[in-house]
Write a protein that holds these residues in place. Structure first.
Motif, mmCIF file in Angstrom:
data_model
loop_
_atom_site.group_PDB
_atom_site.id
_atom_site.type_symbol
_atom_site.label_atom_id
_atom_site.label_comp_id
_atom_site.label_asym_id
_atom_site.label_seq_id
_atom_site.Cartn_x
_atom_site.Cartn_y
_atom_site.Cartn_z
ATOM 1 N N THR A 27 0.849 -1.188 0.000
ATOM 2 C CA THR A 27 0.000 0.000 0.000
ATOM 3 C C THR A 27 0.887 1.241 0.000
ATOM 4 O O THR A 27 2.030 1.200 0.459
ATOM 5 N N MET A 28 0.363 2.326 -0.527
ATOM 6 C CA MET A 28 1.137 3.554 -0.650
ATOM 7 C C MET A 28 1.065 4.373 0.624
ATOM 8 O O MET A 28 -0.019 4.560 1.192
ATOM 9 N N SER A 29 2.202 4.854 1.061
ATOM 10 C CA SER A 29 2.236 5.840 2.133
ATOM 11 C C SER A 29 1.931 7.201 1.515
ATOM 12 O O SER A 29 2.644 7.664 0.625
ATOM 13 N N VAL A 30 0.860 7.837 1.948
ATOM 14 C CA VAL A 30 0.468 9.131 1.401
ATOM 15 C C VAL A 30 1.083 10.233 2.266
ATOM 16 O O VAL A 30 0.798 10.324 3.462
ATOM 17 N N SER A 31 1.935 11.036 1.652
ATOM 18 C CA SER A 31 2.630 12.096 2.375
ATOM 19 C C SER A 31 1.732 13.309 2.566
ATOM 20 O O SER A 31 0.787 13.540 1.810
ATOM 21 N N VAL A 32 2.056 14.088 3.580
ATOM 22 C CA VAL A 32 1.426 15.385 3.775
ATOM 23 C C VAL A 32 2.399 16.439 3.236
ATOM 24 O O VAL A 32 3.615 16.297 3.383
ATOM 25 N N THR A 33 1.878 17.463 2.577
ATOM 26 C CA THR A 33 2.743 18.486 1.990
ATOM 27 C C THR A 33 2.097 19.860 2.051
ATOM 28 O O THR A 33 0.867 19.981 2.051
ATOM 29 N N LEU A 64 4.946 12.611 12.529
ATOM 30 C CA LEU A 64 5.552 12.314 11.235
ATOM 31 C C LEU A 64 6.747 11.383 11.409
ATOM 32 O O LEU A 64 7.613 11.615 12.259
ATOM 33 N N LEU A 65 6.796 10.317 10.607
ATOM 34 C CA LEU A 65 7.938 9.393 10.640
ATOM 35 C C LEU A 65 9.189 10.055 10.078
ATOM 36 O O LEU A 65 10.304 9.748 10.483
ATOM 37 N N GLU A 66 8.995 10.926 9.096
ATOM 38 C CA GLU A 66 10.087 11.676 8.489
ATOM 39 C C GLU A 66 9.510 12.940 7.902
ATOM 40 O O GLU A 66 8.318 13.028 7.635
ATOM 41 N N HIS A 67 10.392 13.920 7.717
ATOM 42 C CA HIS A 67 9.950 15.164 7.088
ATOM 43 C C HIS A 67 11.146 15.841 6.436
ATOM 44 O O HIS A 67 12.297 15.635 6.840
ATOM 45 N N ARG A 79 2.709 9.130 10.682
ATOM 46 C CA ARG A 79 3.099 7.897 11.370
ATOM 47 C C ARG A 79 1.961 6.886 11.489
ATOM 48 O O ARG A 79 2.136 5.691 11.265
ATOM 49 N N GLY A 80 0.773 7.362 11.855
ATOM 50 C CA GLY A 80 -0.327 6.458 12.190
ATOM 51 C C GLY A 80 -0.721 5.515 11.074
ATOM 52 O O GLY A 80 -0.885 4.308 11.301
ATOM 53 N N ALA A 81 -0.871 6.029 9.851
ATOM 54 C CA ALA A 81 -1.315 5.201 8.726
ATOM 55 C C ALA A 81 -0.287 4.130 8.382
ATOM 56 O O ALA A 81 -0.650 2.992 8.045
ATOM 57 N N VAL A 82 0.999 4.467 8.480
ATOM 58 C CA VAL A 82 2.054 3.499 8.171
ATOM 59 C C VAL A 82 2.060 2.376 9.199
ATOM 60 O O VAL A 82 2.104 1.187 8.850
#
Length: 201
Positions: A27-33, A64-67, A79-82
């Motif tokens: 599944t795709m991790s959807v980033s916030v931007t 956020l796992l990363e930014h 983080r939560g969705a991943v």
């Protein structure tokens, strides 16, 4: 967690979409931007589009796992969705740059497979950027200037794919994913299976 990185225009987004269409176990991790949507992009599917104050709050709260900041825009991975997808036994695909990959490596090195996508040539990269017709000439020049720095991080990745042709690159990516799934430490229930097998012999 499978990371795809590349300079802008090298094909990682196309490869990501093709892989997702062919493999139901990822599944795709959807980033916030904080950047505005491009034509055709859908909120919640391509990105979660937000403003700087909201992004900053998420970052400071550890959500956020990363930014990273790229071309004056902020990007991050919720983080939560991943964590939810991983707990359900799904692999998670990341379309992120080298900065985000470094942060993921610090937080979850054992669960991470990193693939860097290279264009066949500088000329081909510029052609792809101009063909997609989503950026101004100034932005294309900026992306080309940044590409050299991005490419210099190739050695931080586990695998390299030179994206001459999408179908061939997809096949290589699928082979990488298949092999990584069969690593001993990633096969769930293996010890119990082997013990039962030995007991039956």
């Amino acid at each position: 967690m499978l990371v795809l990185s590349s300079p802008s225009g090298a094909g990682k987004t196309t490869l990501s979409r093709r892989l997702l269409a062919h493999d139901g176990d990822i599944t795709m991790s959807v980033s916030v931007t904080t950047r505005p949507p491009r034509p055709g992009e859908v909120h919640g599917q391509d990105y979660f589009f937000t403003d700087v104050p909201t992004f900053t709050r998420m970052r400071d709260a550890g959500e956020l796992l990363e930014h990273a900041t790229v071309f004056s825009n902020m990007y991050g991975t919720p983080r939560g969705a991943v964590e939810k997808a991983l707990s359900q036994g799904k692999d998670v695909l990341f379309d992120i740059d080298w900065q985000g990959t470094q942060q993921l490596s610090e937080n979850a090195a054992q669960d991470l497979v990193k693939v860097f996508i290279l264009p066949p040539s500088a000329e081909d990269l510029e052609k792809r950027l101009r063909t997609r017709a989503q950026d101004t000439d100034e932005v294309v020049r900026q992306r080309m200037a940044e590409a050299s720095d991005e490419i210099s991080h190739y050695f931080e990745y586990d695998y390299i794919i030179v994206n001459h042709e999408v179908e061939d690159s997809l096949a290589r990516l699928q082979a990488i994913l298949a092999a990584e799934r069969q690593k001993r430490e990633r096969v769930t229930g293996l010890a119990q299976f082997v013990n039962a097998l030995r007991a039956a012999l």
